[in-house]
Design an enzyme around this catalytic site. Structure first.
Site, PDB file in Angstrom:
ATOM      1  N   THR A  61       0.834  -1.205   0.000  1.00  0.00           N
ATOM      2  CA  THR A  61       0.000   0.000   0.000  1.00  0.00           C
ATOM      3  C   THR A  61       0.871   1.259   0.000  1.00  0.00           C
ATOM      4  O   THR A  61       0.640   2.181  -0.786  1.00  0.00           O
ATOM      5  CB  THR A  61      -0.930  -0.022   1.237  1.00  0.00           C
ATOM      6  OG1 THR A  61      -1.752  -1.190   1.146  1.00  0.00           O
ATOM      7  CG2 THR A  61      -1.793   1.221   1.313  1.00  0.00           C
ATOM      8  N   SER A 102       5.693  -6.521  -1.673  1.00  0.00           N
ATOM      9  CA  SER A 102       5.273  -6.597  -0.273  1.00  0.00           C
ATOM     10  C   SER A 102       5.667  -7.939   0.336  1.00  0.00           C
ATOM     11  O   SER A 102       5.358  -8.990  -0.229  1.00  0.00           O
ATOM     12  CB  SER A 102       3.749  -6.430  -0.217  1.00  0.00           C
ATOM     13  OG  SER A 102       3.283  -6.674   1.080  1.00  0.00           O
ATOM     14  N   GLY A 103       6.346  -7.898   1.491  1.00  0.00           N
ATOM     15  CA  GLY A 103       6.922  -9.100   2.101  1.00  0.00           C
ATOM     16  C   GLY A 103       5.938 -10.189   2.473  1.00  0.00           C
ATOM     17  O   GLY A 103       6.220 -11.380   2.312  1.00  0.00           O
ATOM     18  N   GLN A 145       1.531  -9.142  -6.212  1.00  0.00           N
ATOM     19  CA  GLN A 145       1.099 -10.539  -6.363  1.00  0.00           C
ATOM     20  C   GLN A 145       1.998 -11.343  -7.301  1.00  0.00           C
ATOM     21  O   GLN A 145       1.781 -12.546  -7.452  1.00  0.00           O
ATOM     22  CB  GLN A 145      -0.361 -10.599  -6.857  1.00  0.00           C
ATOM     23  CG  GLN A 145      -1.391 -10.147  -5.848  1.00  0.00           C
ATOM     24  CD  GLN A 145      -1.568 -11.113  -4.669  1.00  0.00           C
ATOM     25  OE1 GLN A 145      -1.116 -12.259  -4.694  1.00  0.00           O
ATOM     26  NE2 GLN A 145      -2.212 -10.637  -3.618  1.00  0.00           N
ATOM     27  N   THR A 185      13.109   5.698  11.372  1.00  0.00           N
ATOM     28  CA  THR A 185      14.117   4.659  11.612  1.00  0.00           C
ATOM     29  C   THR A 185      13.716   3.370  10.899  1.00  0.00           C
ATOM     30  O   THR A 185      12.567   2.951  10.963  1.00  0.00           O
ATOM     31  CB  THR A 185      14.259   4.415  13.132  1.00  0.00           C
ATOM     32  OG1 THR A 185      14.629   5.654  13.725  1.00  0.00           O
ATOM     33  CG2 THR A 185      15.311   3.355  13.437  1.00  0.00           C
ATOM     34  N   CYS A 237     -16.870  -6.689  -2.248  1.00  0.00           N
ATOM     35  CA  CYS A 237     -16.288  -5.513  -2.857  1.00  0.00           C
ATOM     36  C   CYS A 237     -15.114  -5.081  -2.019  1.00  0.00           C
ATOM     37  O   CYS A 237     -15.231  -4.860  -0.833  1.00  0.00           O
ATOM     38  CB  CYS A 237     -17.295  -4.389  -2.911  1.00  0.00           C
ATOM     39  SG  CYS A 237     -16.507  -2.895  -3.464  1.00  0.00           S
TER      40      CYS A 237
HETATM   41  C1  LIG Z   1      -2.172  -6.417  -5.902  1.00  0.00           C
HETATM   42  C2  LIG Z   1      -1.969  -5.876  -4.519  1.00  0.00           C
HETATM   43  N1  LIG Z   1      -1.465  -4.647  -4.374  1.00  0.00           N
HETATM   44  C3  LIG Z   1      -1.249  -4.107  -3.159  1.00  0.00           C
HETATM   45  C4  LIG Z   1      -1.563  -4.798  -1.999  1.00  0.00           C
HETATM   46  C5  LIG Z   1      -1.316  -4.164  -0.667  1.00  0.00           C
HETATM   47  O1  LIG Z   1      -0.197  -4.718  -0.040  1.00  0.00           O
HETATM   48  P1  LIG Z   1       0.023  -4.554   1.534  1.00  0.00           P
HETATM   49  O2  LIG Z   1      -0.943  -5.480   2.200  1.00  0.00           O
HETATM   50  O3  LIG Z   1       1.445  -4.945   1.749  1.00  0.00           O
HETATM   51  O4  LIG Z   1      -0.219  -3.128   1.872  1.00  0.00           O
HETATM   52  C6  LIG Z   1      -2.107  -6.087  -2.115  1.00  0.00           C
HETATM   53  C7  LIG Z   1      -2.500  -6.833  -0.902  1.00  0.00           C
HETATM   54  O5  LIG Z   1      -3.506  -7.518  -0.871  1.00  0.00           O
HETATM   55  C8  LIG Z   1      -2.313  -6.636  -3.404  1.00  0.00           C
HETATM   56  O6  LIG Z   1      -2.827  -7.862  -3.560  1.00  0.00           O
END
Ligand SMILES: Cc1ncc(COP(=O)(O)O)c(C=O)c1O
Length: 388
Positions: free
Chosen positions: A73, A202-203, A182, A240, A329
């Protein structure tokens, strides 16, 4: 203990034990602040630099092009807002698709309110954008294109490399952001070669910890920071550094990437078997994911008309099986999934859709218990609603 089958890996994954061990070790031994000048600080800084190199290696880019964030995000927000605010004098038109994650769609909504002109690419019934439509939309005012690599609801794969080619060939610089949350660790993705300027990962989607991610930013690209402060991450992201999280992210990336092809084959075999067994056993279901190399190996979305996915999900949960409702949704005000709506499913198909998602932790022997549980649950629910 009752057996649990976790088929919700696109929501999040279990932390790999090696990742957890390394994070634990880091928390209790390598606890320095990377900005401190003494040995403890230097050691922490070395751990962070090491992970920058791991991610750079995996993406085939330079370590200086990797920035740590709190996850997908934040990477998406930083990339999109950061580019449009840094370069707004160069154009007012921004393009995305109507099947993006809310962390992209809601940013575009916000930018539209600020006066940017926003265009959403449509997708076909397979959830894939049309390159000709993109080509037609580009104009002198276009500043940014932001697209996801793999869709989180159905696993459709966008032609990311081909979009890069189109943008490279365009007469004016158009910045290109890819949400690879993804796809990283599952499909090859090489931003340097593919003309991508910014790329989010994203980890927690590949057995790393939650709350840590990274953003690739091509050298020479200006990005306006969202957070001001002590100037960490070359002033892009003050605060940090989350050293244990970063170390965990690096280990998880290493584990995901080193056997990526074998993992993808394993997940895809599970996905194909699950889809074909369900098709054999459950009448009148609709597979919403693509096969034969055109769908991500780890996501299978199926509609069971005559059921409600939230109810179905809880039926499966009683058998220790965890999946996602594909209908809810997740992005917009409407009641049903914006992705399935864009793919033109009927309301009934959307209401009864389930997402099964896999990781390399899953095994083939988990498939049949899921098929049996789904078959039984769908039959019962259809009987309740008078459907066959
Ligand atoms: C395609 C996609 N983008 C962004 C995100 C957001 O990632 P995060 O949960 O690390 O904020 C997700 C998480 O479901 C995702 O599937």
């Amino acid at each position: 203990m009752e057996r649990e089958i976790y088929f919700d890996n696109s929501a999040t994954t279990q932390v790999h034990p090696e990742v957890a061990d390394l994070m634990h070790e880091t928390m209790i031994r390598n606890y320095g602040n990377p900005s401190s000048l003494h040995k403890k600080g230097v050691q922490a800084e070395q751990a962070v630099s090491h992970v920058r190199k791991i991610l750079a290696g995996a993406l085939q880019v330079a370590p200086e092009e990797i920035y740590f964030t709190s996850g997908g995000t934040e990477s998406n927000n930083t990339a999109i807002k950061g580019i449009v605010h840094a370069y707004k004098s160069r154009g007012n038109h921004i393009i995305t698709s109507n099947v993006e994650h809310p962390s992209v769609l809601n940013v575009f909504d916000h930018l539209e309110e600020l006066g940017f002109r926003v265009t959403y690419l449509r997708v076909n019934e397979n959830g894939v954008i049309d390159l000709d439509e993109l080509q037609d939309l580009l104009c002198n005012d276009t500043l940014l294109v932001s697209l996801m690599h793999v869709n989180n609801e159905v696993g459709s794969i966008q032609p990311i490399k081909e979009v890069g080619e189109i943008l490279k060939g365009y007469h004016k610089k158009v910045y290109y952001h890819v949400d690879a949350v993804q796809s990283f660790g599952k499909l090859p993705v090489y931003p340097g070669k593919w003309g991508i300027d910014l790329l989010s990962i994203s980890g927690h989607k590949f057995h790393g910890p939650k709350g840590i991610g990274a953003l690739y930013i091509r050298k020479g690209t200006r990005v306006k920071a969202l957070v001001e402060g002590g100037g960490q991450e070359k002033s892009l992201r003050s605060g940090t550094e989350n050293v244990p999280g970063i170390v965990g992210l690096g280990k998880a990336a290493e584990l995901a990437v080193q056997d990526r092809e074998a993992h993808a084959q394993k997940m895809n075999a599970i996905r194909e078997t699950l889809a074909s067994r369900i098709r054999e056993k459950v009448p009148n279901c609709r597979i919403n994911s693509n096969f034969d190399g055109t769908g991500a190996p780890h996501i299978l979305n199926i509609s069971f008309p005559g059921t409600r996915s939230e109810v179905l999900l809880h039926y499966l949960e009683q058998d220790g099986i965890y999946v996602s409702s594909g209908s809810a949704c997740s992005a917009r005000k409407g009641k049903l999934s914006h992705v399935l709506t864009a793919m033109q499913l009927t309301e009934e198909e959307m209401e009864g859709s389930i997402r099964f998602s896999f990781s390399y932790f899953n095994e083939m022997d988990e498939v049949m218990p899921v098929v049996e549980s789904v078959t039984k649950a769908v039959k019962e629910l259809r009987e309740l609603t008078g459907r066959k």
